[in-house]
Design a protein around this motif. Sequence first.
Motif: not given
Length: 263
Positions: A36, A39-40, A79, A82
């Motif tokens: 995560e 991703a950010m 994954e 995400v």
Amino acid sequence: MTVRQLPLPELTEACVRLGVPGVGLWREPVQAYGVEAAAMLVRDAGLTVTTLCRGGFLTADDPGRRAEALADNRAAIDEAAVLGTDTLVLVSGGLPPGGRDLPAARERVADALAELAPYAGERGVRLAIEPLHPMFAADRCVVSTLDQALGLAERFPADQVGVVVDTYHLWWDDRAPAAVARAGARIFSFQLADWTTPLPAGVLNGRGQLGDGAVDLRAWRERVDAAGYTGPIEVELFNDELWARDGVELLAEVAERYVRHVL
């Protein structure tokens, strides 16, 4: 992987500075950073994740190992979702210990795809089968040609299972150009590396910098264009000498080589 010496924050910063709009990520550094969080990081930098690499290794004939492989691939699909990429690259896997039956191993890949493709489709992720050069058939990938990859992919819906066209693995095959045309919309990823010799010990990390080897990279790009592919083009280099260099400098060189030898 081309600049694996760069941690993810430095990689995203360098991509932004050089005008590289997307990055193909590998699971190991993403997991180490946090899926995560990665991703950010990429999203906040204004980049896209072009593909996630890799799933696969689906050739085990032992039921326990097969179940483990399927679970790992479902995790990889999650994954990818995400990270916001619609493509998970699959390397099929080699022969099981003591195995010699290539057709049976490929058929086990098909059996696994039958289980994984619907799961991926529900999450907006496509599975991209990557054929690897035949020198990897025993230990890494029993799918060696684009025709073999398409033979597997075409058993499934075209929006769920497709193929990777990687110049390093396919440049030698005189049947590959016709297979590219046949693949059409099933081309989910297009990757570049050059073929240089002599190959290093172990051969895995022998991918050459663009323009240093025997592959007509521009002709391959034109071939994939003609097949209707409009997605991102990735450069994927495994090379110990390149990894020993400054990563930002290398990334800038790759971008320059891409313009000179591919566009």
